[in-house]
Design an enzyme around this catalytic site. Sequence first.
Site, mmCIF file in Angstrom:
data_model
loop_
_atom_site.group_PDB
_atom_site.id
_atom_site.type_symbol
_atom_site.label_atom_id
_atom_site.label_comp_id
_atom_site.label_asym_id
_atom_site.label_seq_id
_atom_site.Cartn_x
_atom_site.Cartn_y
_atom_site.Cartn_z
ATOM 1 N N CYS B 88 21.664 51.518 30.864
ATOM 2 C CA CYS B 88 22.595 52.013 31.583
ATOM 3 C C CYS B 88 23.623 52.784 30.741
ATOM 4 O O CYS B 88 24.616 53.536 31.147
ATOM 5 C CB CYS B 88 23.335 50.986 32.185
ATOM 6 S SG CYS B 88 22.510 50.135 33.422
ATOM 7 N N LYS B 340 31.180 49.953 41.121
ATOM 8 C CA LYS B 340 31.257 49.056 42.072
ATOM 9 C C LYS B 340 31.183 50.098 43.600
ATOM 10 O O LYS B 340 30.348 49.862 44.477
ATOM 11 C CB LYS B 340 32.513 48.349 42.184
ATOM 12 C CG LYS B 340 32.513 47.456 43.367
ATOM 13 C CD LYS B 340 31.775 46.302 43.572
ATOM 14 C CE LYS B 340 31.643 45.600 44.931
ATOM 15 N NZ LYS B 340 31.040 46.376 45.798
ATOM 16 N N HIS B 344 26.271 53.773 41.184
ATOM 17 C CA HIS B 344 25.667 53.470 39.783
ATOM 18 C C HIS B 344 24.328 54.250 39.749
ATOM 19 O O HIS B 344 23.079 53.555 39.604
ATOM 20 C CB HIS B 344 25.576 52.082 39.469
ATOM 21 C CG HIS B 344 25.017 51.801 37.983
ATOM 22 N ND1 HIS B 344 25.290 52.804 37.036
ATOM 23 C CD2 HIS B 344 24.430 50.919 37.692
ATOM 24 C CE1 HIS B 344 24.556 52.263 35.964
ATOM 25 N NE2 HIS B 344 24.338 51.002 36.265
#
Lengths: 481, 401
Positions: B88, B340, B344
């Site tokens: 990530c 959130k 993502h």
Amino acid sequence: MSRGILAFGAYIPWRRLQRKAIADMHGWFAPALKSQAKGERAFCNWDEDPVTMAVEAARDALTGRDRATVAALRFASTTFPFLDRLHSGLVAEALSLDQGISTVDVAATQRAGTSALIEALASDGETLVLAAEKRVAKAASPVEMTSGDGAAALLVGDGKPVARLLAKASRSADFVDHFRSLDNPYDYQWEERWIRDAGYMQIVPPVIARCLEQAKLGPGDVTHFCMPATLSRVANAVAKAAGIADKAVCDPLHANLGDTGVAHPLVLLVAALEKAKAGDRILVVGFGQGADVLLLEVTAEIAKQPKRLGLAGHLARRKEETSYGRFLSFNGMIEMERGMRAETDKGTPLSSMWRNRATVTSFIGGKCSKCGTLQFPKTDVCVNPNCNAMHTQEPYPFAEMGARIKSYTADRLTYSPDPPACYGMIEFEEGGRTMLDFTDMDADALKVGQPMRLMFRIKDIDPNRGFRRYFWKATPVAGKA
Amino acid sequence: MARGIKDKVVVIGMGCSKFGERWDKEADNLMVEAYTEAVADAGIDTKQIDAAWLATAIEEQHVGKSATPLAAALRLPFIPVTRVENYCASGTEAFRGAVYAVASGAADIALALGVEKLKDTGYGGLPQRGRGPLNDMVNPNASAPGSFAQLAAAYRAKHNVEPKDLKQAMAHISVKSHDNGSRNPKAHLRNKITIDTVLSAPLVAEPLGLYDCCGVSDGAACAIVATPDVAKALGKKDMIAVKALQVAVSNGLEAQHNSWDGSYFATTRVASKRAYQEAGIDNPREQVSLIEVHDCFSVTELVTMEDLHISPEGGAIKDVLDGFYDADGKVPCQIDGGLKCFGHPIGASGLRMIYEMYLQMQGRAGERQRKDTPRIGLTHNLGGFPQRNVCAISIVGKYGE
């Protein structure tokens, strides 16, 4: 020197299907099942099979013993997961036994366990005799009600046995009371009354008589009579015909376990040994295309056995299961919607599995010869940040080390045949840690600090290739959940 | 310590696609969408770009390997293009590549673009995939929530926190991010939620419920960077400069050595300290004005507040419940909705965070604009698992300050 059984152990899976759940499911179709809806039967978790159960039974039997002296392994089952792969060899590797040992699988009859035991007693050196069965039965069949899954282990050798062999006798007869073929995974069974009258009653008593005669003993000298028979009272009828007192007939463990097939004569033997005192004589019968009979005499060593779960402890370590659906699913007897996450390829590169066998199968980690830090898995560079020495890792066994939960979760997103998937970090009592799957536990038993032990289990089943891979998982220490 | 990156490179243009379930778009469409905004913002022509970096993490779900998907999507004129993947942190890694190229003098203008197209799996959540032969043989078949959920167990044990108190703070985090996301037109999730909604949601991985988990989205984001001199020559004023870029990668210690207690991110603690030093920050709680962190799960955001040395150890629950990190708090966290709610798309996330800093510092963040214009912003990515991960931190701020 006296040859006999040096140590004994057993393993029974944690989950116990309540027979009422079977009857409730199938009573509409087979009302006769309602009369059998009493007690419970043990059944494998989704990640268990004869291999994993045999490993556990062996660990139980080998508690406190040096494994380096085991020279042979005989593994009996009629429900081996592979047709062409040596299960005894796999078990030996999981137990970290010496690589030079003799390994043989024994199969194809319900008396494979007793035959393996007779062969081991007739041989020399230490032989570990294992018998394990994961019973297969059609839904709503009588066998589904009466059978159970389980394993027994007996270490045979010279020295100071807990029970020495007095005599043995066998008979071979192609009496086909039931069969299972490559073409059909389920038992096909003939009429029960015929099996009793023409089978057990005709075949077994003469072999018992021959065995007792060899030992120059009479039927009245038998303290424990261990003979599995799924038909109730058959063991009592055979005992009577052989002149053995009815009170010597051992509990077939129908109420709390079920008949464990090939393993059952040895499971009953272990049950008898757990109750026996010096001087007791145990007669064990294995029936299947003939019969095996062994007569053993218990010695004073019986009182000196190390503390372990044994059969009694495993029977006490139990989880009542009322979901027949879970039983069907674990046994692959129902087509479940497992979701797209279950489609992930579980192929195993066999070359990698072989290269990593110490880690994967034997659960051997490393110990740094410079700083003493333990780590799992073993790598070329020490994990201790104050050391990081290269090429100092010595193999170090972790499988028998106690551990505690450090962090955990109960995962409902990832695919598991038994959701939620419980897993987490465990720390070993001598040092080192690893993230492992947990098994045989409910999510509400998860807590930081929970004492755990390792168990050899199925890691993944690969439906595309018919393969299954094994690894170690953590489970709560019995009695400490 | 090395002299660092502070004020050597400035951002001259940024762009970000709408994040979300982009059923009608391919990954190359998303790349072009983000780039169109960035190149217009920079006021340059594609031919002025000297080098480019592409970030994608789960490339097998969309564009495939290598940097060619970026080069082809934008028709980059046979310049050096590099594809990076670091979980990530991939987006920030692309940014780091572009920034370092400019700082080294190898390029005057460089492009960093991150993209991910995750919604072609057929199910919610991240794609389930193999992790290498040995890992598959020994690691639990852990999901992302299952891995991060364990922080909660260890955090509760370490700080003697009741499960319900931790869950309450986690719920506050999610409610705050949904509130922020509702004011962001590019966000994946724009609905406001209540504490009760969070607490009564079905469990995904104990103790994480549905609303403790971030969205999995399609999207792209990009940055165009240049030296301050090149930027000035392009007429740029009030420039946003890179102050620090730090990456810390687990070396197996957390997974194998008992010195880590499982309640925090060892990498984040190291990377943030180094970043503050590089940026010349000695009191982050007072000096950092805005943060965008890797809130893949509510509990991740919570412990990260301590790992960034903004909340004291064991003090994140209080700060969160006090509103310290709310949009109107002292140090807003995820003012754009965060992972959130903004979403993502893994390769894009690091660049999306920098995009938000860039907009906020230029007063261009629309309805969600922070009133007192932020001057120092920190972005944080955490790729992998708590016990084995990649942490990337970047700090950006007004050039010359």
